[in-house]
Design a protein around this motif. Structure first.
Motif, mmCIF file in Angstrom:
data_model
loop_
_atom_site.group_PDB
_atom_site.id
_atom_site.type_symbol
_atom_site.label_atom_id
_atom_site.label_comp_id
_atom_site.label_asym_id
_atom_site.label_seq_id
_atom_site.Cartn_x
_atom_site.Cartn_y
_atom_site.Cartn_z
ATOM 1 N N THR A 110 5.129 37.267 -29.505
ATOM 2 C CA THR A 110 6.164 38.006 -30.223
ATOM 3 C C THR A 110 6.442 39.338 -29.547
ATOM 4 O OG1 THR A 110 5.485 36.971 -32.294
ATOM 5 C CG2 THR A 110 6.783 38.986 -32.467
ATOM 6 N N LEU A 111 5.389 40.019 -29.110
ATOM 7 C CA LEU A 111 5.547 41.326 -28.474
ATOM 8 C C LEU A 111 6.080 41.219 -27.047
ATOM 9 C CD1 LEU A 111 2.286 43.067 -29.722
ATOM 10 C CD2 LEU A 111 4.627 43.466 -30.509
ATOM 11 N N CYS A 112 5.758 40.133 -26.344
ATOM 12 C CA CYS A 112 6.097 40.026 -24.918
ATOM 13 C C CYS A 112 7.337 39.194 -24.632
ATOM 14 C CB CYS A 112 4.914 39.434 -24.156
ATOM 15 S SG CYS A 112 3.434 40.441 -24.223
ATOM 16 N N SER A 113 7.905 38.545 -25.625
ATOM 17 C CA SER A 113 9.000 37.614 -25.332
ATOM 18 C C SER A 113 10.259 38.318 -24.841
ATOM 19 C CB SER A 113 9.308 36.764 -26.561
ATOM 20 O OG SER A 113 9.732 37.571 -27.624
ATOM 21 N N LYS A 114 10.655 39.401 -25.460
ATOM 22 C CA LYS A 114 11.883 40.103 -25.051
ATOM 23 C C LYS A 114 11.770 40.659 -23.636
ATOM 24 C CE LYS A 114 15.955 41.842 -26.046
ATOM 25 N NZ LYS A 114 17.130 41.027 -26.189
ATOM 26 N N PRO A 115 10.680 41.362 -23.274
ATOM 27 C CA PRO A 115 10.559 41.821 -21.887
ATOM 28 C C PRO A 115 10.522 40.666 -20.885
ATOM 29 C CG PRO A 115 8.997 42.995 -23.261
ATOM 30 C CD PRO A 115 9.604 41.917 -24.101
ATOM 31 N N LEU A 116 9.902 39.539 -21.268
ATOM 32 C CA LEU A 116 9.854 38.383 -20.368
ATOM 33 C C LEU A 116 11.248 37.824 -20.132
ATOM 34 C CD1 LEU A 116 8.196 36.320 -18.749
ATOM 35 C CD2 LEU A 116 8.012 34.984 -20.847
ATOM 36 N N VAL A 117 12.030 37.699 -21.186
ATOM 37 C CA VAL A 117 13.397 37.189 -21.048
ATOM 38 C C VAL A 117 14.220 38.125 -20.166
ATOM 39 C CG1 VAL A 117 15.533 36.719 -22.318
ATOM 40 C CG2 VAL A 117 13.359 35.886 -23.189
ATOM 41 N N ASN A 118 14.094 39.436 -20.391
ATOM 42 C CA ASN A 118 14.826 40.400 -19.556
ATOM 43 C C ASN A 118 14.388 40.326 -18.100
ATOM 44 O OD1 ASN A 118 16.277 41.308 -21.755
ATOM 45 N ND2 ASN A 118 14.884 43.005 -22.187
ATOM 46 N N ILE A 162 13.121 37.710 -16.525
ATOM 47 C CA ILE A 162 13.621 36.455 -15.951
ATOM 48 C C ILE A 162 15.099 36.583 -15.611
ATOM 49 C CG2 ILE A 162 14.160 34.053 -16.524
ATOM 50 C CD1 ILE A 162 11.466 33.980 -18.009
ATOM 51 N N LYS A 163 15.856 37.207 -16.499
ATOM 52 C CA LYS A 163 17.291 37.395 -16.247
ATOM 53 C C LYS A 163 17.523 38.264 -15.017
ATOM 54 C CE LYS A 163 21.510 38.918 -18.543
ATOM 55 N NZ LYS A 163 22.069 39.545 -19.734
ATOM 56 N N LYS A 164 16.782 39.379 -14.914
ATOM 57 C CA LYS A 164 16.934 40.272 -13.763
ATOM 58 C C LYS A 164 16.474 39.604 -12.470
ATOM 59 C CE LYS A 164 16.682 44.555 -16.348
ATOM 60 N NZ LYS A 164 15.952 45.779 -16.633
ATOM 61 N N LEU A 165 15.391 38.805 -12.544
ATOM 62 C CA LEU A 165 14.912 38.089 -11.363
ATOM 63 C C LEU A 165 15.955 37.087 -10.877
ATOM 64 C CD1 LEU A 165 12.618 37.389 -9.360
ATOM 65 C CD2 LEU A 165 11.829 35.719 -11.043
ATOM 66 N N SER A 166 16.554 36.353 -11.783
ATOM 67 C CA SER A 166 17.564 35.370 -11.373
ATOM 68 C C SER A 166 18.776 36.051 -10.758
ATOM 69 C CB SER A 166 17.972 34.491 -12.552
ATOM 70 O OG SER A 166 18.694 35.223 -13.498
ATOM 71 N N GLU A 167 19.157 37.203 -11.289
ATOM 72 C CA GLU A 167 20.274 37.952 -10.706
ATOM 73 C C GLU A 167 19.909 38.506 -9.336
ATOM 74 O OE1 GLU A 167 21.102 40.901 -13.645
ATOM 75 O OE2 GLU A 167 22.074 39.482 -15.007
ATOM 76 N N ALA A 168 18.666 38.986 -9.191
ATOM 77 C CA ALA A 168 18.249 39.600 -7.932
ATOM 78 C C ALA A 168 18.145 38.593 -6.787
ATOM 79 C CB ALA A 168 16.916 40.318 -8.122
ATOM 80 N N ILE A 169 17.665 37.394 -7.063
ATOM 81 C CA ILE A 169 17.506 36.422 -5.987
ATOM 82 C C ILE A 169 18.681 35.458 -5.886
ATOM 83 C CG2 ILE A 169 14.994 36.548 -5.979
ATOM 84 C CD1 ILE A 169 14.866 34.015 -7.547
ATOM 85 N N GLY A 170 19.660 35.628 -6.769
ATOM 86 C CA GLY A 170 20.859 34.808 -6.697
ATOM 87 C C GLY A 170 20.630 33.349 -7.084
ATOM 88 N N VAL A 216 8.676 29.733 -13.956
ATOM 89 C CA VAL A 216 7.781 30.138 -15.044
ATOM 90 C C VAL A 216 6.730 29.068 -15.358
ATOM 91 C CG1 VAL A 216 7.676 30.781 -17.485
ATOM 92 C CG2 VAL A 216 9.371 31.826 -16.002
ATOM 93 N N PRO A 217 7.109 27.762 -15.498
ATOM 94 C CA PRO A 217 6.055 26.765 -15.741
ATOM 95 C C PRO A 217 5.049 26.662 -14.591
ATOM 96 C CG PRO A 217 8.179 25.854 -16.332
ATOM 97 C CD PRO A 217 8.437 27.161 -15.654
#
Length: 177
Positions: free
Chosen positions: A42-50, A52-60, A71-72
């Motif tokens: 519950t505490l870590c889900s929002k930072p993890l989602v953010n 992942i989103k930034k990583l996908s944008e950074a590596i295209g 992630v898996p």
């Protein structure tokens, strides 16, 4: 892991008598660990989602590949590395137990993820946009579950089938989207 289970079973059934105090402690410890895990998620889900989103944008890379591929792999790397040694013993029983442990872990993760998703959708009264994901998880779990149901030893072809299901499910999901 199996050593801990055997040790607990031995301690609980020592001298033919069941030690209910130790059994209760193990049950309470398990419940506490589940609650702690839920709190951590519950505490870590929002930072993890953010992240992942930034990583996908950074590596295209398309954003669906990060949660379905990277992630898996990162989450299950420890279990995979731990499974290499027993599987390399060239004993069919050891290899079957290793594959069984991996299959159980995958099934457990899928069931817990599915239950969490369904509970959130139901509790928050959200719209259902997860048909493709649920279909893919159900197909993969059904295939592996049926293989596990009808065999006690896992030949090499079952592991190859299981490993090939992952990339095929990712491609199938991509096509459905």
């Amino acid at each position: 892991m199996w050593g801990e289970v055997e040790k607990l079973v031995y301690e609980v059934e020592k001298d033919g008598k069941i030690n209910y105090k130790l059994l209760t402690w193990a049950f309470n410890k398990s419940i506490f660990q589940v609650i702690l895990g839920i709190a951590m998620m519950t505490l870590c889900s929002k930072p993890l989602v953010n992240s992942i989103k930034k990583l996908s944008e950074a590596i295209g890379m398309p954003s669906f590949l990060i949660p379905f591929v990277i992630v898996p792999l990162a989450l299950n790397a420890r279990m995979t590395i731990a499974a290499i040694y027993p599987a390399s013993q060239k004993c069919s029983k050891t290899a079957s137990l290793t594959f069984s442990e991996i299959y159980v872990g995958v099934m457990r993760n899928n069931i817990m993820g599915m239950t969490t998703l369904l509970a959130i959708v139901y509790a928050k009264d959200l719209t259902w946009d997860y048909s493709a994901q649920v279909l893919i998880v159900l197909v993969a779990c059904t295939i592996i579950g049926l293989l596990a149901l009808f065999s006690t030893r896992y030949p090499l072809w079952t592991s190859l089938l299981a490993f090939s299901l992952y990339p095929s499910c990712v491609v199938f999901f991509y096509l459905l989207q």
